[in-house]
Design a protein around this motif. Structure first.
Motif, PDB file in Angstrom:
ATOM      1  N   SER A  51       0.872  -1.229   0.006  1.00  0.00           N
ATOM      2  CA  SER A  51      -0.071  -0.030   0.014  1.00  0.00           C
ATOM      3  C   SER A  51       0.772   1.442   0.112  1.00  0.00           C
ATOM      4  O   SER A  51       0.528   2.228  -0.792  1.00  0.00           O
ATOM      5  N   LYS A  52       1.931   1.240   0.800  1.00  0.00           N
ATOM      6  CA  LYS A  52       2.944   2.194   0.839  1.00  0.00           C
ATOM      7  C   LYS A  52       3.361   2.578  -0.446  1.00  0.00           C
ATOM      8  O   LYS A  52       3.740   3.677  -0.952  1.00  0.00           O
ATOM      9  N   LYS A  53       3.766   1.467  -1.185  1.00  0.00           N
ATOM     10  CA  LYS A  53       4.611   1.427  -2.600  1.00  0.00           C
ATOM     11  C   LYS A  53       3.616   2.189  -3.436  1.00  0.00           C
ATOM     12  O   LYS A  53       4.183   3.063  -4.456  1.00  0.00           O
ATOM     13  N   THR A  54       2.315   1.993  -3.689  1.00  0.00           N
ATOM     14  CA  THR A  54       1.649   2.181  -4.646  1.00  0.00           C
ATOM     15  C   THR A  54       0.820   3.220  -4.384  1.00  0.00           C
ATOM     16  O   THR A  54       0.056   3.696  -5.099  1.00  0.00           O
ATOM     17  N   LYS A  55       0.842   3.724  -3.162  1.00  0.00           N
ATOM     18  CA  LYS A  55       0.004   5.078  -2.527  1.00  0.00           C
ATOM     19  C   LYS A  55      -1.439   4.811  -2.937  1.00  0.00           C
ATOM     20  O   LYS A  55      -2.075   5.613  -3.300  1.00  0.00           O
ATOM     21  N   SER A  56      -1.862   3.355  -2.355  1.00  0.00           N
ATOM     22  CA  SER A  56      -3.348   3.066  -2.609  1.00  0.00           C
ATOM     23  C   SER A  56      -3.635   2.235  -1.672  1.00  0.00           C
ATOM     24  O   SER A  56      -2.710   1.637  -0.900  1.00  0.00           O
ATOM     25  N   THR A  57      -4.998   1.800  -2.018  1.00  0.00           N
ATOM     26  CA  THR A  57      -5.522   0.565  -0.922  1.00  0.00           C
ATOM     27  C   THR A  57      -5.195  -0.725  -1.590  1.00  0.00           C
ATOM     28  O   THR A  57      -5.315  -0.876  -2.657  1.00  0.00           O
ATOM     29  N   ILE A  58      -4.950  -1.586  -0.653  1.00  0.00           N
ATOM     30  CA  ILE A  58      -4.559  -2.892  -0.943  1.00  0.00           C
ATOM     31  C   ILE A  58      -5.303  -4.000  -0.363  1.00  0.00           C
ATOM     32  O   ILE A  58      -5.828  -3.601   0.889  1.00  0.00           O
ATOM     33  N   GLY A  59      -5.792  -5.158  -1.002  1.00  0.00           N
ATOM     34  CA  GLY A  59      -6.583  -5.905  -0.195  1.00  0.00           C
ATOM     35  C   GLY A  59      -6.002  -7.480   0.131  1.00  0.00           C
ATOM     36  O   GLY A  59      -5.104  -7.624  -0.304  1.00  0.00           O
ATOM     37  N   VAL A  60      -6.562  -7.735   1.260  1.00  0.00           N
ATOM     38  CA  VAL A  60      -5.989  -9.073   1.623  1.00  0.00           C
ATOM     39  C   VAL A  60      -7.161  -9.965   1.922  1.00  0.00           C
ATOM     40  O   VAL A  60      -8.229  -9.777   2.883  1.00  0.00           O
ATOM     41  N   MET A  61      -7.118 -11.043   1.462  1.00  0.00           N
ATOM     42  CA  MET A  61      -8.410 -12.094   1.371  1.00  0.00           C
ATOM     43  C   MET A  61      -8.058 -13.255   2.065  1.00  0.00           C
ATOM     44  O   MET A  61      -7.086 -14.039   1.514  1.00  0.00           O
ATOM     45  N   VAL A  62      -8.648 -13.870   3.085  1.00  0.00           N
ATOM     46  CA  VAL A  62      -8.355 -14.857   3.824  1.00  0.00           C
ATOM     47  C   VAL A  62      -9.521 -15.829   3.360  1.00  0.00           C
ATOM     48  O   VAL A  62     -10.524 -15.818   3.395  1.00  0.00           O
ATOM     49  N   THR A 157     -17.124 -12.050   0.209  1.00  0.00           N
ATOM     50  CA  THR A 157     -16.694 -12.928  -0.859  1.00  0.00           C
ATOM     51  C   THR A 157     -15.650 -12.310  -1.439  1.00  0.00           C
ATOM     52  O   THR A 157     -15.258 -11.179  -1.303  1.00  0.00           O
ATOM     53  N   THR A 158     -14.529 -13.408  -1.871  1.00  0.00           N
ATOM     54  CA  THR A 158     -13.412 -12.805  -2.397  1.00  0.00           C
ATOM     55  C   THR A 158     -13.947 -11.759  -3.399  1.00  0.00           C
ATOM     56  O   THR A 158     -13.027 -10.690  -3.626  1.00  0.00           O
ATOM     57  N   PRO A 159     -14.599 -11.929  -4.681  1.00  0.00           N
ATOM     58  CA  PRO A 159     -14.775 -10.910  -5.671  1.00  0.00           C
ATOM     59  C   PRO A 159     -15.406  -9.589  -4.970  1.00  0.00           C
ATOM     60  O   PRO A 159     -15.063  -8.516  -5.460  1.00  0.00           O
ATOM     61  N   GLY A 418     -12.982 -12.772 -11.317  1.00  0.00           N
ATOM     62  CA  GLY A 418     -14.297 -13.380 -11.579  1.00  0.00           C
ATOM     63  C   GLY A 418     -14.914 -13.498 -10.288  1.00  0.00           C
ATOM     64  O   GLY A 418     -14.651 -13.475  -9.229  1.00  0.00           O
ATOM     65  N   ASP A 419     -16.214 -13.319 -10.766  1.00  0.00           N
ATOM     66  CA  ASP A 419     -17.120 -13.299  -9.292  1.00  0.00           C
ATOM     67  C   ASP A 419     -18.473 -14.078  -9.842  1.00  0.00           C
ATOM     68  O   ASP A 419     -19.303 -13.787 -10.589  1.00  0.00           O
TER      69      ASP A 419
END
Length: 542
Positions: A51-62, A157-159, A418-419
């Motif tokens: 996130s710091k590198k791209t200066k944007s929001t990043i997602g983490v899906m479990v 959901t992941t999507p 894919g969703d």
């Protein structure tokens, strides 16, 4: 750095088992849940750095998608909702495998290599599925993220998480980054499309859905009110009882070629199955003779690309439609797309990250794996042309109508990934507009009979392939032996490829349907190829 002091302190609460080695595969890390606590913590750290590198929001899906309930996994989502870039897959593997005392050193090396400033703000969305282990593993992710900043979305959901990441990073131009925003955008587009289907009866609106006892069932229930009875869902395997993915779900239906447990299908009724995290969908029905009929990702890609091409022609737009497949695509599907529909078809390596990347090269890229995982990507220029035609006051009625249908289709498709929910609504809308039954869709072409086997090996990396995994380079002699077998049958094709996540080699074969003995010979040939793989590695067992 003060942050690293907190990392060192919190990492002791998520210790790495000595000697455990894991690989970030085509869908992230995935293994037995009890081995993942330290990985989750470290992926939280990595997501914050990304996130710091791209200066944007990043997602983490479990999630572990279609895997059994005792497994779990984690994957990172990049700014536009796509899979994380390959270089950072390498960082993920380094970080997951670093011994406890080397953790901060690996983090510092990543920061120095990518020139990451710790002064940047970290924004991370975290989502999870319904597995019993997901809640505690999500807390481990949040522990990692909280060292450097983040946000927990809870059950999605992941999507949906991919969608929200993309919404946030496009400043809500793609949509509103909430579950309600997701439901409202998709349902509005679906209702706009189905207005163009005349005289739909309640039976035609009815769809049987297998939720795989997963998160998709919960979220589809939440969405039903937004659809205003334009789709009437009969939901099975909704998570109220039964185990996740056990005797149900898209993977079970696809592999076993039978309906999921607990679903009662009448002749000709449309049915579909999600997988555990709702990023795959498979359709099926029983014909009038009671035979089970499957419509997989190949059939879905065919229906969507055919409908888009026809609408583009009606709109008078010169926009290219292409279909991206993998080696698992049935030969009949490929021939129908190329020879009958006259669309561009390309083949890429297995794994949606490869298909997604290839689809970006076209005006409209339709991609689906045979397992039902896929979506449609529209280039900025293609979308611009379609939306401009909707606003064009001089366009004739037919062209404007087609352009409106295309614009609503764009809004209905989750272009981030894919969703299953989005794909289900697209399929239902297109069938309704076309006045096409599931039987009519099924008869577009007939699949060649095919077989798949798994061969357990000690090290999957001994198998090396090329040509989108359709040709074996190493070990020497294996491809020649496969070619010799394939030459014995009409319209035959076979390949072997290493799994992206497990030490197994996957074997696929297909052949013609012109006589009664073909399927038996195909089964024997697939087993022969499996034996060839084992012959190269006598130390391995099935």
């Amino acid at each position: 750095m003060a942050e690293f002091g907190e990392v060192s302190q919190k990492s002791t609460q998520h210790p790495k088992p000595k000697g455990l080695t894991l690989q970030y595969g085509t869908a992230g890390f995935r293994t037995t849940a009890k081995h993942l606590d330290h990985v989750m913590f470290r992926m939280g750290l990595l997501a914050a750095l990304r996130s710091k590198k791209t200066k944007s929001t990043i997602g983490v899906m479990v999630t572990a998608s279609h895997n059994p309930v005792e497994d779990n996994g984690v994957k990172l989502i990049d700014p536009m909702g796509e899979m994380v870039t390959p270089a950072w897959e390498g960082y993920a593997t380094q970080l997951a495998n670093a011994e406890q005392e080397a953790l901060c050193t690996v983090l510092k090396n990543i920061m120095e290599t990518d020139a990451i400033s710790m002064s940047e703000t970290a924004n991370v969305f975290v989502g999870r599925d319904t597995r019993p282990s997901s809640e505690s593993l999500t807390k481990a992710v949040i522990d990692g993220v909280s060292c450097l900043g983040g946000h927990n979305y809870g059950l999605v959901t992941t999507p949906q998480l991919h969608y929200m990441v993309r919404c946030r990073n496009t400043h809500d131009c793609y949509g509103t980054a909430t579950l309600q925003g997701y439901y409202e955008k998709l349902s509005k587009a679906f209702i706009e499309l189905t207005k163009n289907a005349l005289n739909r009866t309640d039976d035609q609106k009815r769809l049987l859905v297998d939720g795989a006892n997963g998160i998709g069932a919960l979220k589809l229930r939440e969405m039903e009110a937004f659809l205003k009875y334009e789709l009437q869902v009969a939901l099975f395997n909704d998570g109220s009882s039964g185990k996740l993915n056990h005797l149900c779900g898209a993977d079970y239906v696809k592999v076993h070629q039978r309906a999921p447990e607990g679903m009662h299908m009448g002749p000709g009724e449309r049915c579909c199955s999600f997988d555990g995290d709702a990023d795959r969908i498979i359709y099926y029905y029983n014909d009038t003779a009671g035979r089970f009929r499957l419509l997989d990702g190949d059939k879905i890609a065919t229906l969507i690309s055919m409908s888009l091409k026809e609408l583009l022609t009606q709109a008078g737009l010169n926009i290219q439609v292409a279909v991206v497949q993998t080696a698992y695509a049935n030969g009949s599907a490929t021939r129908y797309l190329k020879d009958v529909m006259k669309v561009t078809v390309c083949c890429t390596k297995t794994g949606v990250k490869h298909l997604h990347h290839a689809a970006q090269d076209f005006d409209i890229g339709v991609y689906f794996e045979a397992n039902g995982h896929g979506t449609v990507l529209f280039s900025k220029e293609a979308e611009k042309q379609i939306r401009q035609l909707v606003k064009h006051s001089n366009a004739n009625d037919e062209k404007k109508r087609a352009a409106k249908l295309l614009a609503s289709t764009i809004d209905l498709i989750n272009q981030a990934t894919g969703d299953a929910i989005s794909d289900m609504l697209v399929i239902e809308a297109l069938l309704a507009i076309r006045g096409m039954s599931i039987q009519g869709w099924d008869t577009l072409y007939t699949d060649l009979p095919n077989r798949q086997l798994r061969v357990k090996v000690a090290d999957r990396q001994v198998i090396d392939t090329t040509d989108a995994e359709r040709h074996v380079v190493m070990p020497a002699g294996l491809q020649d032996a496969i070619d010799t077998l394939v030459k014995k049958y009409k319209q035959a094709r076979a390949f072997v490829r290493p799994s992206g996540t497990e030490d197994i080699v996957r074997v696929y074969a297909e052949a013609d349907t012109q006589n009664q003995g073909t399927y038996g010979r195909l089964k024997a040939s697939t087993q022969s190829i499996s034996n060839l793989v084992l012959a190269q590695h006598p130390q391995e067992t099935r």
